[in-house]
Design a protein around this motif. Structure first.
Motif, PDB file in Angstrom:
ATOM      1  N   MET A   1       0.997  -1.144  -0.099  1.00 21.50           N
ATOM      2  CA  MET A   1      -0.060   0.121   0.004  1.00 21.50           C
ATOM      3  C   MET A   1       0.890   1.319  -0.092  1.00 21.50           C
ATOM      4  SD  MET A   1      -2.707   1.186   3.018  1.00 21.50           S
ATOM      5  CE  MET A   1      -3.488   2.886   2.572  1.00 21.50           C
ATOM      6  N   LEU A   2       0.430   2.113  -0.864  1.00 20.85           N
ATOM      7  CA  LEU A   2       1.329   3.385  -1.060  1.00 20.85           C
ATOM      8  C   LEU A   2       1.115   4.045   0.355  1.00 20.85           C
ATOM      9  CD1 LEU A   2       0.780   4.740  -4.572  1.00 20.85           C
ATOM     10  CD2 LEU A   2       2.678   3.640  -3.655  1.00 20.85           C
ATOM     11  N   ARG A   3       2.226   4.759   0.873  1.00 20.81           N
ATOM     12  CA  ARG A   3       2.317   5.564   1.938  1.00 20.81           C
ATOM     13  C   ARG A   3       1.184   6.615   2.096  1.00 20.81           C
ATOM     14  NH1 ARG A   3       7.434   3.650   1.317  1.00 20.81           N
ATOM     15  NH2 ARG A   3       8.327   2.529   3.223  1.00 20.81           N
ATOM     16  N   ARG A   4       1.124   7.390   0.820  1.00 15.81           N
ATOM     17  CA  ARG A   4       0.321   8.633   0.680  1.00 15.81           C
ATOM     18  C   ARG A   4      -1.054   8.241   0.968  1.00 15.81           C
ATOM     19  NH1 ARG A   4       4.162   9.028  -3.089  1.00 15.81           N
ATOM     20  NH2 ARG A   4       2.725   7.989  -4.945  1.00 15.81           N
ATOM     21  N   ALA A   5      -1.521   6.964   0.721  1.00 15.94           N
ATOM     22  CA  ALA A   5      -3.121   6.560   0.671  1.00 15.94           C
ATOM     23  C   ALA A   5      -3.141   6.199   2.075  1.00 15.94           C
ATOM     24  CB  ALA A   5      -3.172   4.955  -0.083  1.00 15.94           C
ATOM     25  N   LEU A   6      -2.245   5.765   2.847  1.00 15.62           N
ATOM     26  CA  LEU A   6      -2.548   5.934   4.514  1.00 15.62           C
ATOM     27  C   LEU A   6      -2.623   6.923   5.070  1.00 15.62           C
ATOM     28  CD1 LEU A   6      -2.100   4.136   7.068  1.00 15.62           C
ATOM     29  CD2 LEU A   6       0.262   4.748   6.980  1.00 15.62           C
ATOM     30  N   GLY A 101       3.488   8.780  15.174  1.00 11.02           N
ATOM     31  CA  GLY A 101       3.459   7.644  14.221  1.00 11.02           C
ATOM     32  C   GLY A 101       4.573   7.399  13.264  1.00 11.02           C
ATOM     33  N   TRP A 102       4.512   6.373  12.467  1.00  7.54           N
ATOM     34  CA  TRP A 102       5.542   6.083  11.828  1.00  7.54           C
ATOM     35  C   TRP A 102       4.980   5.773  10.189  1.00  7.54           C
ATOM     36  CZ3 TRP A 102      10.007   3.093  14.098  1.00  7.54           C
ATOM     37  CH2 TRP A 102      10.844   2.550  13.203  1.00  7.54           C
ATOM     38  N   LEU A 103       5.716   6.037   9.445  1.00  8.17           N
ATOM     39  CA  LEU A 103       5.278   5.869   7.947  1.00  8.17           C
ATOM     40  C   LEU A 103       4.800   4.293   7.751  1.00  8.17           C
ATOM     41  CD1 LEU A 103       5.301   7.418   5.105  1.00  8.17           C
ATOM     42  CD2 LEU A 103       7.434   6.508   4.997  1.00  8.17           C
ATOM     43  N   GLN A 521       9.448  12.429  -0.004  1.00  8.38           N
ATOM     44  CA  GLN A 521      10.740  12.598   0.766  1.00  8.38           C
ATOM     45  C   GLN A 521      10.943  11.615   2.046  1.00  8.38           C
ATOM     46  OE1 GLN A 521      13.492  14.470   0.220  1.00  8.38           O
ATOM     47  NE2 GLN A 521      14.332  13.249   1.688  1.00  8.38           N
ATOM     48  N   ALA A 522       9.783  11.407   2.519  1.00  9.22           N
ATOM     49  CA  ALA A 522       9.643  10.396   3.505  1.00  9.22           C
ATOM     50  C   ALA A 522      10.131   9.195   3.067  1.00  9.22           C
ATOM     51  CB  ALA A 522       8.246  10.437   4.372  1.00  9.22           C
ATOM     52  N   GLU A 523       9.461   8.687   1.956  1.00  4.84           N
ATOM     53  CA  GLU A 523       9.782   7.467   1.221  1.00  4.84           C
ATOM     54  C   GLU A 523      11.144   7.239   0.731  1.00  4.84           C
ATOM     55  OE1 GLU A 523       7.127   7.244  -1.785  1.00  4.84           O
ATOM     56  OE2 GLU A 523       5.231   7.078  -0.712  1.00  4.84           O
ATOM     57  N   HIS A 524      11.822   8.252   0.354  1.00  2.00           N
ATOM     58  CA  HIS A 524      13.276   8.343  -0.002  1.00  2.00           C
ATOM     59  C   HIS A 524      13.932   8.240   1.343  1.00  2.00           C
ATOM     60  CE1 HIS A 524      16.947  10.370  -0.240  1.00  2.00           C
ATOM     61  NE2 HIS A 524      17.241   9.748  -1.659  1.00  2.00           N
ATOM     62  N   ASP A 525      13.791   8.789   2.475  1.00  2.00           N
ATOM     63  CA  ASP A 525      14.517   8.546   3.557  1.00  2.00           C
ATOM     64  C   ASP A 525      14.521   7.268   4.102  1.00  2.00           C
ATOM     65  OD1 ASP A 525      14.938  11.336   3.725  1.00  2.00           O
ATOM     66  OD2 ASP A 525      13.376  11.933   5.235  1.00  2.00           O
ATOM     67  N   ALA A 526      13.341   6.552   4.219  1.00  2.50           N
ATOM     68  CA  ALA A 526      12.998   5.177   4.545  1.00  2.50           C
ATOM     69  C   ALA A 526      14.013   4.365   3.739  1.00  2.50           C
ATOM     70  CB  ALA A 526      11.591   4.940   4.507  1.00  2.50           C
ATOM     71  N   ARG A 527      14.176   4.465   2.396  1.00  2.00           N
ATOM     72  CA  ARG A 527      14.884   3.614   1.654  1.00  2.00           C
ATOM     73  C   ARG A 527      16.369   3.996   1.752  1.00  2.00           C
ATOM     74  NH1 ARG A 527      10.860   5.175  -2.224  1.00  2.00           N
ATOM     75  NH2 ARG A 527      12.271   6.852  -3.191  1.00  2.00           N
TER      76      ARG A 527
END
Length: 602
Positions: A1-6, A101-103, A521-527
């Motif tokens: 699931m995409l983080r943005r959808a959450l 929370g957390w991504l 950016q959050a997704e990039h950070d996680a990777r």
């Protein structure tokens, strides 16, 4: 699931719904806990009976975010922002946690009901009620869990915040130890206290010390149950290793006093085996020490002008650390950055300013002698003062607070303060978090080049923090032995540092006046955090991870968090909580449950 959808759903829906998992109907499940509106949920009369049993302390938690949680709430949200940035105010809300929370993992949600416990008997009443009515039970003291273990929608919360008393003992003997062990100075601390409460009583007022966390608003009981490190752990050990005795409520509703002589297996498990897992802790008694004469610091910043110069700087620093700082006097951290920066933020104890300055001089001179290779971004600042002033409200107020911020609400205790740098944790939305205990063998002369290469490679992806006080190697041998007699991963005993790679940002709330966080950016950070961590694992493939500061998505969490102690912890869990009343994400026994803790897996 995409983080943005959450993120489009979290403001209005419970987390389990946001993740697309309605009150789970999983194949292969057995026992299920009940949610509001389902058959078996307690009647109003049952809730009122519980309220009577706990002296009227039952309450319905609400989200603290108010207008910030709805679109168009900017002006009203701005009025609330100062409170949302006050960690003590957040801690005083039954429906709040310190982090938002957390991504792709969790977001804070209030429990259906909360018991604001005043004593162990109130806790026992809540435990009995949850067991008898098949409720999801949550325990919260400080509420600092990055993993979200101190909150769950549709649950009953045992909230220990009001149990914050601190009592000091000149000579304490644990129950059952009379005539068998020598009494020692100790502090008995309620489960709802945060470390500044203990520091004010033990250090500011009496010039003694209890080993707690560097962040003053961290809950004492939860910190101990997770292992517990602070700025001076190389000298005094872990919080878990210094636990002498605890009062707890087990899943059967019994109040027990546990120590090395009474229920020693349960006592061992709560020393680092994870909070909210084996019992509800109502109070702890920890070893108290004479305070060191001085507390000090060494802070500065250097940036290399080339990659080659940066590798040389890292190599020089590792040599300097191994030869001069790898001892009980020094703690805290260094930041290894993608921009070829080296950030120094060290704490010391027991050294004068002159002694510390002389110690750092060779490294400082080495950098200054190479202006063609290095810029000194922040000149090295070294200082020392009486240890008793470290958390003194009077000391800091005379200096306009300095790095300390105070809870200025009417009626707030005068000592309630926090380090400004820790303020970023309030309402933080984590993008990613990793930790690795780096073994001291990497400081051997023949291994240092491998360590430097790994640190440099990791920093190409993301900033790496080496927290030297969170690895006990090089520390006081007695402190290490006390920590060895705990459930914490033994990797911490032979580690010279805990490497932490992490970041976060503003909570993704539609009403906040700040610029909304970038999910890309959050997704990039996680990777990037994952990639940086992979570089460190190349030189420490068997390294463990600190349960309190770790990856929510760690697939090998049992081994990573507790190493060879995991199987023993599973046996303790089976003995004291065979039905799994106590559940937290990636806690011992959670492997038997659905991800939300509502359905037992067969």
């Amino acid at each position: 699931m995409l983080r943005r959808a959450l993120l489009k759903q979290v403001a209005a829906a419970p987390l389990w719904a946001a993740l697309g998992a309605a009150a789970p109907a999983l194949a292969g499940t057995g026992f299920r806990r009940v949610r509001p509106g389902e058959a078996g949920w307690p009647s109003e009369a049952a809730w009122q009976a519980l309220n009577a049993r706990v002296g009227g302390t039952l309450e319905k938690p609400v989200s603290p975010y108010g207008a910030c949680a709805v679109a168009g709430g900017g002006a009203d949200c701005a009025k609330r922002a100062p409170l949302l940035q006050n960690p003590f105010w957040l801690g005083d809300q039954a429906g709040a946690t310190q982090a938002y929370g957390w991504l792709d993992a969790w977001v804070t949600k209030p429990s259906a009901w909360a018991v604001r416990a005043r004593n162990a008997q109130d806790i026992a009443a809540a435990v009995d009620f949850a067991r008898e009515h098949r409720l999801r039970l949550v325990v919260k003291g400080g509420g600092h869990s990055y993993q979200g273990t101190s909150c769950s929608a549709d649950s009953l919360l045992v909230w220990t915040r009001a149990m914050n008393q601190v009592e000091l003992h000149d000579a304490f003997t644990p129950q059952g130890g009379e005539g068998r062990v020598a009494p020692v100075p100790a502090a008995t601390i309620g489960a709802g206290a945060v470390w500044i409460d203990a520091y004010d009583a033990a250090t500011t007022k009496t010039n003694r010390y209890v080993q707690g966390g560097g962040c003053t608003t961290v809950g004492v009981a939860g910190h101990i149950q997770s292992g517990g490190y602070g700025s001076f752990s190389k000298a005094f050990g872990s919080a878990a290793g210094n636990l002498i005795e605890a009062e707890v409520v087990t899943a059967d509703g019994n109040v027990r006093v546990v120590n090395a002589h009474q229920d020693p297996d349960l006592f061992w498990a709560i020393k680092g085996g994870g909070g909210g897992t084996f019992a509800v802790v109502s109070r702890v008694t920890v070893r108290m020490f004479d305070a060191p004469a001085t507390v000090g610091y060494a802070e500065g910043g250097i940036r290399a002008k080339s990659d080659t110069a940066y590798k040389a700087l890292l190599a020089r620093f590792v040599d300097f650390y191994a030869g001069s700082l790898f001892n009980p006097h020094w703690g805290e951290q260094v930041a290894i950055r993608p921009d070829n920066g080296l950030g120094l933020k060290f704490a010391s104890q027991g050294l004068t300013q002159d002694e510390a300055t002389a110690l750092w001089k060779p490294f400082h001179d080495w950098v200054k002698a190479r202006p063609q290779d290095y810029d000194i971004v922040d000149d090295l600042d070294i200082g020392a003062r009486p240890f008793q002033t470290l958390w003194s409200a009077d000391f800091w107020r005379k200096r306009d607070g300095g790095p300390m911020k105070f809870d200025t609400r009417p009626g707030a205790p005068a000592h309630h303060s926090w380090w400004a740098g820790d303020g970023e944790q309030t309402c933080m939305f984590l993008h990613g978090y990793e930790s690795v205990w780096l073994p001291a063998s990497l400081l051997e002369p023949g291994e240092r080049a491998k360590l430097v290469d790994a640190l440099y490679a990791a920093s190409r992806h993301f900033e790496v923090g080496l927290h030297f006080n969170k690895g006990l190697a090089g520390g006081d041998p007695a402190a290490i032995e006390r920590a060895r007699d705990s459930a914490t991963n033994p990797a911490s005993l032979s580690a010279f540092a805990l490497a932490i790679i992490a970041t976060g940002g503003y909570p993704p709330l539609p009403g906040i006046p700040m610029k909304p966080p970038s999910m890309e950016q959050a997704e990039h950070d996680a990777r990037a955090i994952d990639a940086a961590n992979a570089e460190l694992l190349k030189v420490a493939p068997e390294a463990g991870s600190y349960v309190s500061e770790s990856n929510y998505f760690n697939k090998d969490w049992g081994h990573a968090f507790w190493g060879p102690n995991f199987k023993r912890l599973q046996a303790v869990k089976a003995k004291y909580d065979p039905e799994g009343l106590f559940f937290v994400h990636h806690g011992v026994g959670s492997e038997r449950w659905s991800a939300d803790g509502f359905a037992r897996l067969t």
